[in-house]
Design a protein around this motif. Structure first.
Motif, short mmCIF file in Angstrom:
data_model
loop_
_atom_site.label_atom_id
_atom_site.label_comp_id
_atom_site.label_asym_id
_atom_site.label_seq_id
_atom_site.Cartn_x
_atom_site.Cartn_y
_atom_site.Cartn_z
N PHE A 117 0.79 -1.24 0.03
CA PHE A 117 0.20 -0.03 0.06
C PHE A 117 0.67 1.16 -0.18
O PHE A 117 0.20 2.54 0.22
CB PHE A 117 -1.07 0.20 1.05
CG PHE A 117 -2.01 -1.05 1.10
CD1 PHE A 117 -3.11 -0.88 0.18
CD2 PHE A 117 -2.05 -2.21 1.70
CE1 PHE A 117 -4.16 -1.43 -0.12
CE2 PHE A 117 -3.34 -2.98 1.54
CZ PHE A 117 -4.38 -2.87 0.83
N GLY A 118 2.16 1.15 -0.24
CA GLY A 118 3.03 2.29 -0.25
C GLY A 118 3.27 3.02 1.01
O GLY A 118 3.47 4.34 0.95
N LEU A 180 -11.16 10.16 5.00
CA LEU A 180 -9.79 9.80 5.38
C LEU A 180 -8.49 10.68 4.97
O LEU A 180 -8.68 10.82 3.32
CB LEU A 180 -9.30 8.25 5.37
CG LEU A 180 -10.56 7.47 6.20
CD1 LEU A 180 -10.23 5.83 5.71
CD2 LEU A 180 -10.63 7.72 7.52
N PRO A 181 -7.84 11.09 5.50
CA PRO A 181 -6.73 12.01 5.02
C PRO A 181 -5.35 11.28 4.41
O PRO A 181 -5.31 9.99 4.73
CB PRO A 181 -6.44 13.11 6.13
CG PRO A 181 -6.33 11.89 7.63
CD PRO A 181 -7.53 11.03 7.05
N ASP A 182 -4.57 12.08 3.81
CA ASP A 182 -3.34 11.26 3.42
C ASP A 182 -2.23 11.58 4.29
O ASP A 182 -0.95 11.38 3.92
CB ASP A 182 -2.91 11.81 2.02
CG ASP A 182 -2.74 13.28 1.88
OD1 ASP A 182 -2.89 14.12 2.97
OD2 ASP A 182 -2.33 13.93 0.70
N LYS A 183 -2.36 11.89 5.52
CA LYS A 183 -1.19 12.07 6.63
C LYS A 183 -2.02 11.86 7.93
O LYS A 183 -3.09 12.10 8.13
CB LYS A 183 -0.71 13.56 6.41
CG LYS A 183 -1.44 14.76 6.87
CD LYS A 183 -0.75 15.94 6.72
CE LYS A 183 -1.71 17.25 7.19
NZ LYS A 183 -1.12 18.28 7.05
N PHE A 234 -7.59 3.69 3.66
CA PHE A 234 -6.90 5.07 3.36
C PHE A 234 -6.78 5.20 2.21
O PHE A 234 -6.69 6.70 1.88
CB PHE A 234 -5.78 5.11 4.59
CG PHE A 234 -6.15 5.63 5.86
CD1 PHE A 234 -5.94 6.88 6.23
CD2 PHE A 234 -6.75 4.89 6.90
CE1 PHE A 234 -6.14 7.44 7.42
CE2 PHE A 234 -6.92 5.40 8.26
CZ PHE A 234 -6.75 6.67 8.46
N LYS A 235 -5.87 4.40 1.53
CA LYS A 235 -5.49 4.82 0.15
C LYS A 235 -6.73 4.83 -0.76
O LYS A 235 -6.25 5.61 -1.90
CB LYS A 235 -4.77 3.34 -0.06
CG LYS A 235 -3.27 3.45 0.42
CD LYS A 235 -2.47 4.62 0.28
CE LYS A 235 -1.09 4.54 0.74
NZ LYS A 235 -0.27 5.66 0.48
N ARG A 236 -7.80 4.31 -0.55
CA ARG A 236 -9.03 4.22 -1.54
C ARG A 236 -9.42 5.94 -1.58
O ARG A 236 -9.90 6.36 -2.59
CB ARG A 236 -9.97 3.70 -1.14
CG ARG A 236 -11.16 3.51 -2.10
CD ARG A 236 -12.31 2.40 -1.55
NE ARG A 236 -12.90 2.74 -0.37
CZ ARG A 236 -13.93 3.65 -0.33
NH1 ARG A 236 -14.53 3.91 -1.45
NH2 ARG A 236 -14.57 4.01 0.66
N GLU A 237 -9.38 6.53 -0.43
CA GLU A 237 -9.64 7.95 -0.25
C GLU A 237 -8.82 8.78 -1.01
O GLU A 237 -9.16 9.55 -1.64
CB GLU A 237 -9.57 8.17 1.35
CG GLU A 237 -10.84 7.58 2.27
CD GLU A 237 -12.12 8.17 1.65
OE1 GLU A 237 -12.23 9.28 1.36
OE2 GLU A 237 -12.98 7.56 2.14
#
Length: 237
Positions: A117-118, A180-183, A234-237
């Motif tokens: 998932f990076g 959901l955020p990216d941080k 989280f990654k889908r968002e």
């Protein structure tokens, strides 16, 4: 040739105290070894039943490989790599944190999930199983070579963190309904007890993976399974 000192060293590395003392760990299998050879990890010793690596190799018999392997069915090669010096994991982007995850298989799977998932940064409490445990290394299938892992006083680490800290709880908000955020930091808890009370106090946003079964009798998900669902959302968002 395989010497007695080689055997003594490699067998000692099955224990954490000797891995820390020698700053070495074992990798088994052709795929896993190649992952580390193609990374920044430094090779110490490489044993194989045939010359298949682009690195200095000590050729040994299958019987000799069985003497030093932790596996019931050794996979043609075993290598010893240096444990890299501890790196500070900058608290930016999306970080996964583990609160006392004890099972080597779970940690190995979680490291693979981070790779998939990076998620580049994994922060572990000091009581979490050692990522250089041979069972963990085997379960990562080489992903350990690509993830920055740091062992910390998790309570102190989260106390100093300025963005949101997420955790999964039965009474949390439905993860499928949240933006959901990216941080941020995502905390996953211990297999038996979940997130500890001390760490729960530092969680700013509680999430829940809802149960859809008719009886809803299952108490909890395996921590690695739960991690895969959380990271996917989280990654889908």
């Amino acid at each position: 040739m395989l010497t007695k000192s080689h055997i003594k060293l490699i067998t000692s590395l099955s224990q954490k105290k000797f891995r820390q003392q020698e700053q070495l760990f074992v990798v088994e299998g052709i795929k896993g070894i190649n992952e580390f050879l193609n990374s920044s990890f430094k090779l110490h010793l490489l044993f194989s039943t045939e010359a298949i690596f682009n690195a200095e190799t000590i050729i040994i018999s299958e019987k000799e490989l069985q003497k030093i392997s932790n596996l019931k069915s050794p996979n043609r090669a075993l290598a010893v790599f240096y444990i890299p010096k501890k790196k500070h994991v900058e608290p930016n982007g999306l970080i996964l944190a583990l609160d006392d995850v004890r099972d080597p298989g779970n940690l190995g799977t979680i490291i693979r999930l981070c790779d998939w998932f990076g998620i580049k940064k994994l922060v572990c409490s000091n009581a979490t199983v050692d990522c250089y445990n041979s069972k963990v290394v085997q379960a990562t299938m080489g992903s350990l070579a690509r993830i920055d892992i740091q062992y910390v006083d998790l309570q102190a680490y989260l106390s100093d963190y300025k963005n949101d800290v997420f955790g999964t709880f039965m009474d949390g908000n439905n993860i499928y309904s949240e933006t959901l955020p990216d941080k941020g930091i995502i905390v996953m808890g211990n297999e038996a007890n979940g997130i500890s009370e001390e760490i729960e106090k530092l969680v700013t946003k509680k999430l829940c993976i809802p149960r859809f079964g008719d009886l809803k009798a299952t108490e909890s998900l395996n921590v690695a399974t739960a991690t895969s669902i959380v990271l996917s959302e989280f990654k889908r968002e």
